[in-house]
Write an enzyme that holds these catalytic residues in place. Structure first.
Site, short mmCIF file in Angstrom:
data_model
loop_
_atom_site.label_atom_id
_atom_site.label_comp_id
_atom_site.label_asym_id
_atom_site.label_seq_id
_atom_site.Cartn_x
_atom_site.Cartn_y
_atom_site.Cartn_z
CD GLU A 183 33.57 42.23 40.24
OE1 GLU A 183 34.06 41.41 39.45
OE2 GLU A 183 33.37 42.00 41.45
CB SER A 237 31.89 41.86 36.34
OG SER A 237 33.20 42.35 36.18
CE LYS A 239 40.71 31.62 41.38
NZ LYS A 239 40.16 32.85 40.78
CB CYS A 260 36.36 36.33 41.84
SG CYS A 260 36.15 38.08 42.04
CD GLU A 262 31.91 45.31 34.35
OE1 GLU A 262 32.88 44.83 34.98
OE2 GLU A 262 31.28 44.70 33.48
CD GLU A 265 40.74 32.17 36.26
OE1 GLU A 265 41.34 31.80 37.29
OE2 GLU A 265 40.14 33.25 36.19
CD GLU A 309 39.20 33.06 27.46
OE1 GLU A 309 39.66 32.18 26.69
OE2 GLU A 309 38.39 32.82 28.36
CB CYS A 321 38.03 30.91 48.08
SG CYS A 321 37.48 31.83 46.65
#
Lengths: 595, 548
Positions: free
Chosen positions: A300, A340, A379, A320, A303, A382, A387, A524
């Site tokens: 990151e 990102s 999550k 994230c 980037e 996720e 993908e 979190c």
């Protein structure tokens, strides 16, 4: 007056009387807030006051906090009022201990129970249920109103949240949070009268809604109407399959919250005990998602620097948080080029586990099962995103929450509190302070800055603690001087706050370089999969302090100084943000409907 | 109206329309024209006369002849006999059930004799679709007077002194409500008309809106001027299509004449009104639920305070008044507070419209001065109980009220005396029961209604009403014990004590009052094997998942 909430501090003082006790209180304070001053506890159920988050559930609908308002000498004119929303006025006289009030409170719970499944034994919220606790507290010994009960099918449609409307007591906490804090508007009242419950519009399956699975509704639901999809059995199955090499990774926010499930003070750091417990449970390797977090920073930060140097899209948004990713996909599909492209830390970790780690240890990736322990419900969904699967295998196979881990430790008969400490396994176990702070709002961006600073200036960063990036506000704006450049940083936690920043970006009013967004208020540590805070947000604050404490304890506090990370790039990935890294560690987003 | 010799007024309220009054109207027009009387006779479509039992109603003026139960084929006789030959059509005249003489004049009919019409004064008199007829009878004069000759405080003071209290059920003093809303400091305020009439059997608001829509628009403008609002909303249930159509016509006409809109009567006061349609949820008659519904939110009440006067529609100070309340305002402004306050009792002034239904001869809508006794309403105006049966009780206040028995018949009725008797004024529903009615079933009927209509927000309303209903069902099925009766009583008082809004706070009233007055009927259903008290069996409207 000691306990009177801050918000009333400048108010005029008035005299009231609760159960014959005289009391001086600020005008505007509620009876509920005043009562504990005189040692009177008024039970509540729908009430929720998370003032740090500006989350107030004031539906006054459960009627469990009814108290008697005494009207001068005429007893016939006394009436019952809900303590949670009734404000004190000069000369007010309240009794909480009359038969009328006691009966009303008890019957309010009795009525709720008369329409509630009798399945406490097998309920996911057994002993965590606020309705169950109230039944005990209010001395409910029988339910005299047997009759029809709600009978809706459970909604297992999503990979993250289970909705059991039969357990909905219609407190609307979830709805208030979903609408006012997260601005998602997924949950709302459905049906009328006896058939009323909370669900998505027209009671469509959760999976068809625009729900981000942030899990804040689960965190505030007093019963088990909203819970996480339970994956504990899958983990036990994998652990007992001799052909499988089962590795586990734990997110940064777990170690500061897990202890709560074993009666420890909030904010107790239990990293070492947690690792021991996981090893005893039979995991073949116990790793740390913090490693994935350091890896994320490598990518990151690269980037970010790439985008700054090449005049590409700014700001960059961290991604994230899978709930936040789903939020932008549903709500701001026109901005999908802004975040990102990095995978989230645990997914990156899963990828590395099934490639680099598998090769290095000569294990068939097909036989590797990666279990993520996350403070998060999103999550779970996720990990099922198409993908994010590689070679037809999920990079992460199973996701369980902090709560599920606690349940497994109990089930395994491990006496957690007396466990000795252990270290994470190597080589994917070395971590830095930078990755630990991923667990709290502002942490990802601070970690990225620690690395970006040194890479951009070539200088050593002496003081790694960026106070301007720390705080519990929903939206934080700060500037960090890096060399001759001012980097403008935005931090938002809570999706409502994210919406504010995204609207600024969409309308071209934002001049940030980098923005961190977390779906859960506070990051979190306040995740939907964490131990229930039961409306006490101080717990979340203590977890936050513990996260920073853990950072301070670390010898290495910058991601790019993590030797195992450097070795990973040297041996396998090549350059950060390079070709292979791009293939393995980056992803893409898709436009989703807004329902 | 001046050039014509005779007016034939045909009731086109919802009740009469349902009995083909529109066809009567058409036939009268066609036949009058065919006989060459089109110029001489004006046929007027009016609002409700109130005597719905005897509809369709046709009245001939200035002869003051009142025809009842007119069918389309009777049109021929009315034109040929009455208009052309000057002979009254005897068979269409009203006959008092207890006497054998036909009555031709409206004021001689017992149904109208004791009535006093203020809110309904134009209903059945004017064509509600013609603003000029309203104006011809003094319409919009009160608005002109209020905004050109009176200060806002004077308007409020007049309404306050008149003693007018909210006719929607609560009985809150209207002038005081206006004053509180006026005092709020805000640039944006709203005046809302609550036309979400929902009590079973009550239709006074509908009749006013159908029969005299301009009176409500005028009053809303007067109120808006007083409180400082420039926008108004009429929240009306979509099940009232005729009232909606007539309101829309009235709004259009009022705007065209500058009676609504910018700078009314050349003053700097501007006011306009929008309609919002409700889906017919009973709870939306509760003002905070109504406001939520107007905002597009779920129609359910909020905890008060804050009251709408402080934080209402989109957070702005908002005054919500009922249709009938508004209908009184123009007369109060024109005739003065003292005139209004001279009618009624000490604490309840003016008149009240009641909808008479149930076991009563003259079903219909009546407007009477406050302080009249129930006996006068039921026996004099209502014509007593059909088939010579014995009066048992009357339920006032709709599902929120309670029963009043023989012993309460001579109490002068007003807001407070009804509450003292365990009932309430409500919006004015009045259902009469005779000796054949089983009171447990009556309570059950009302509970089924409130259970269905509860929004579900609060526990006692959501589950408590359901359990009350189920318990009543158990009792009427003969399966209950004395302990159940005790539990029912406890639950009824708990729901009354603990519910969030007026709907469910008053929902147990039918249970509490029938238990008080007819305890023996409850006990009989528990103890007697053959349930001598009446039907015993009650088939619920909805399946409730129980075998009976």
């Amino acid at each position: 007056m000691a306990g009177s909430p801050e918000k009333y501090k400048d108010r005029k003082k008035i005299q009231i009387k609760i159960n014959d006790e005289d009391l001086t209180v600020p005008e505007g304070i509620t009876i509920l807030e005043s009562a504990h001053e005189v040692g009177v506890k008024i039970p509540t159920l729908c009430h929720l006051d998370l003032h740090d988050l500006q989350l107030y559930n004031k539906t006054a609908s459960c009627r469990v906090c009814m108290v008697e308002l005494v009207d001068g000498g005429n007893q016939n004119r006394n009436k019952l009022v809900p303590a949670c929303v009734t404000k004190a006025y000069e000369g007010m006289t309240i009794r909480t201990d009359t038969l009328r009030a006691i009966n009303a409170r008890r019957m309010a719970v009795e009525l709720l129970l008369s329409n509630h499944p009798n399945e406490c034994f097998t309920c996911p919220k057994n002993l965590e249920c606020e309705l169950q606790a109230l039944a005990e507290e209010l001395n409910v010994r029988e339910i005299r109103w047997e009759g029809e009960r709600m009978d809706y099918p459970k909604d297992f449609s999503s990979d993250a949240i289970v909705k059991d409307s039969n357990k909905c007591i219609y407190c609307r906490r979830c709805e208030t949070g979903c609408n006012e804090i997260q601005t998602c508007g997924i949950l709302s009242g459905i049906g009328r009268g006896f058939n009323a419950f909370v669900g998505p519009f027209a009671n469509i399956p959760m999976v068809e809604s625009s729900c981000t699975y942030c899990g804040q509704c689960v965190q505030v639901c007093p019963t088990a109407a909203l819970t996480e999809v339970y994956h504990v059995d899958k983990v036990w199955e994998a652990l007992n399959d001799p052909d499988k090499h089962v590795i586990v990774q734990t997110a940064p926010a777990i170690r500061v919250a897990l202890g709560e499930l074993f009666g420890m003070e909030a904010g107790t750091i239990v990293t070492g005990k947690m690792v021991t417990a996981l090893k005893r449970m039979g995991f073949d390797a116990v790793f740390d998602t913090d490693f994935g977090a350091d890896l994320t920073i490598m990518e990151e930060a690269s980037e970010l620097i790439y985008r700054i140097k090449n005049n590409k899209t700014l700001p960059i948004l961290t991604n994230c948080c899978p709930a936040w990713v789903k939020f932008i996909e549903h709500q701001f599909p026109e901005l999908l080029h802004v975040p990102s492209t990095c995978k989230s830390p645990h997914i990156m970790f899963g990828t590395i586990a099934k490639t680099y780690y598998a090769e290095k240890n000569g294990i068939d990736p097909d036989n590797i099962v990666v279990v993520s322990i996350m403070p998060c419900i999103a999550k779970k969904a996720e990990a099922k995103r198409p993908e994010l699967t590689k070679d037809e295998h999920n990079n992460v196979d199973i996701v369980i929450t902090t709560r599920e881990l606690g349940a497994m430790i109990k089930e395994a008969g491990i006496e957690f509190n007396s466990l000795p400490d252990s270290e994470f396994d190597r080589p994917l176990g070395e971590t830095t302070g930078a990755s630990v702070i991923f667990g709290t709002a502002g942490g990802v961006i601070e970690a990225a800055i620690r690395t970006a600073y040194e890479w951009m200036t070539g200088e050593t960063l002496e003081n790694v603690e960026f106070e301007q990036l720390r705080g519990m506000e929903g939206v934080r704006k700060a500037t960090v001087r890096i060399g001759d450049q001012d980097l403008k940083i935005g931090i938002a936690s809570g999706l409502g706050n994210a919406r504010v920043i995204l609207e600024e970006i969409r309308d071209g009013k934002a001049d940030y370089h980098a923005i961190e967004i977390m779906a859960c208020p506070g990051g979190c540590i306040g995740g939907g999969g964490q131990p229930y805070h039961h409306g006490n947000h101080e717990i979340v604050k203590k977890r936050r302090e513990a996260i920073y404490e853990e950072d301070r304890r670390k010898k290495i506090r910058k991601s790019h100084e993590n030797q195992e990370i450097l070795e990973l790039y040297r041996e396998y990935l090549g350059e950060p943000f390079g070709e292979l890294a791009h293939k393995l560690l980056h992803t893409h987003f898709e436009e989703r409907e807004r329902i | 109206m001046a050039s014509t010799r005779t007016n034939i007024m045909v009731c086109c309220g919802t009740g009469c329309l349902a009995s083909e009054s529109e066809k009567v109207l058409k036939n009268l027009e066609v036949i009058a024209k065919a006989r060459g009387y089109a110029e001489e006779v004006q046929i007027i479509k009016t609002g409700c006369f109130g005597f719905c039992e005897q509809g369709p109603i046709v009245k001939v003026e200035p002869d003051n002849v009142f025809y009842v139960r007119v069918s389309p084929k009777d049109a021929k006789d009315i034109i040929d006999e009455h208009i052309i030959k000057g002979r009254k059509v005897e068979r269409l005249l009203y006959m008092e059930p207890n006497e054998n003489e036909r009555i031709k004049k409206q004021e001689d009919m017992p149904f109208y004799k004791k009535q006093l019409r203020v809110a309904l004064k134009n209903c059945g008199l004017i064509n509600p679709e013609d603003v000029y007829e309203y104006i011809a009878l003094g319409g919009y004069e009160a608005l002109g007077k209020a905004i050109t000759k009176m200060t806002r405080d004077q308007v409020i003071d007049t309404v306050k002194r008149s003693g007018l209290r909210g006719r929607g059920g609560g009985g809150f003093p209207t002038g005081l409500k206006w004053e509180i809303t006026k005092k709020q400091e805000s640039d944006v305020k709203f005046m809302i008309c609550n036309a979400d009439e929902g009590d079973p059997g009550a239709f006074m608001d509908r009749s006013i809106l159908e029969g005299d829509p301009h009176s409500v628009l005028e009053a809303m403008a007067i109120g808006a001027y007083a409180i400082g609002a420039d926008k108004g909303i009429i929240y009306i249930r979509a099940e009232y299509p005729l009232a909606i159509a007539r309101l829309n016509t009235a709004l259009k006409q009022a705007r065209e004449l500058g009676l609504l809109g910018k700078n009314i009567f050349g003053t700097d006061f501007s006011f306009d009104i929008n309609l919002k349609y409700g889906a017919g949820a009973f709870v939306c008659g509760e003002e905070t639920a109504l406001i939520n519904s107007c905002e597009g939110k779920r129609g359910e009440p909020n905890f008060k305070p804050p009251y709408p006067a402080e934080e209402g529609y989109w957070g702005h100070p908002t005054c919500v008044n009922n249709v009938e309340t508004f209908a009184n305002i123009p007369s109060i402004i024109m005739k003065g507070a003292d005139w209004f306050a001279a009618m009624g009792t000490e604490r309840s002034k003016g008149t009240k419209v009641f909808a008479l239904a149930g076991k009563i001869n003259n079903v219909g809508l009546v407007e009477v001065p406050m302080g009249i006794t129930l006996r006068e309403i039921i026996f004099d105006i209502g014509g007593g109980i059909p088939k010579g049966k014995k009066f048992k009780a009357v339920q006032t206040g709709g599902p929120s009220g309670g029963v009043i028995t023989e012993e309460g018949l001579d109490t002068p009725i007003d807001y407070d005396s009804l509450i003292e008797r365990g009932s309430m004024m409500g919006s004015g529903g009045m259902i009469v029961m005779d000796e054949d009615d089983n009171m447990v079933n009556i309570a059950k009927f009302y509970l089924e209604f409130t259970m269905d209509e509860a929004c579900g927000r609060c526990g006692p309303g959501r589950i408590g009403t359901k359990r009350l209903f189920e318990m009543l069902h158990k009792i009427s099925s003969g399966k209950a014990t004395m302990a159940d009766l005790d539990a029912l009583k406890q639950l009824a008082y708990m729901v009354k004590d603990s519910s969030l809004c007026g709907l469910c706070q008053t929902a147990p009233n039918p249970v509490i009052s029938t238990m008080k007055h007819f305890w023996d009927e409850y006990v009989a259903l528990v103890k007697d094997e053959d349930h001598p008290q009446g039907e015993g069996r009650y088939v619920p409207k909805n399946k409730i998942g129980m075998k009976s």
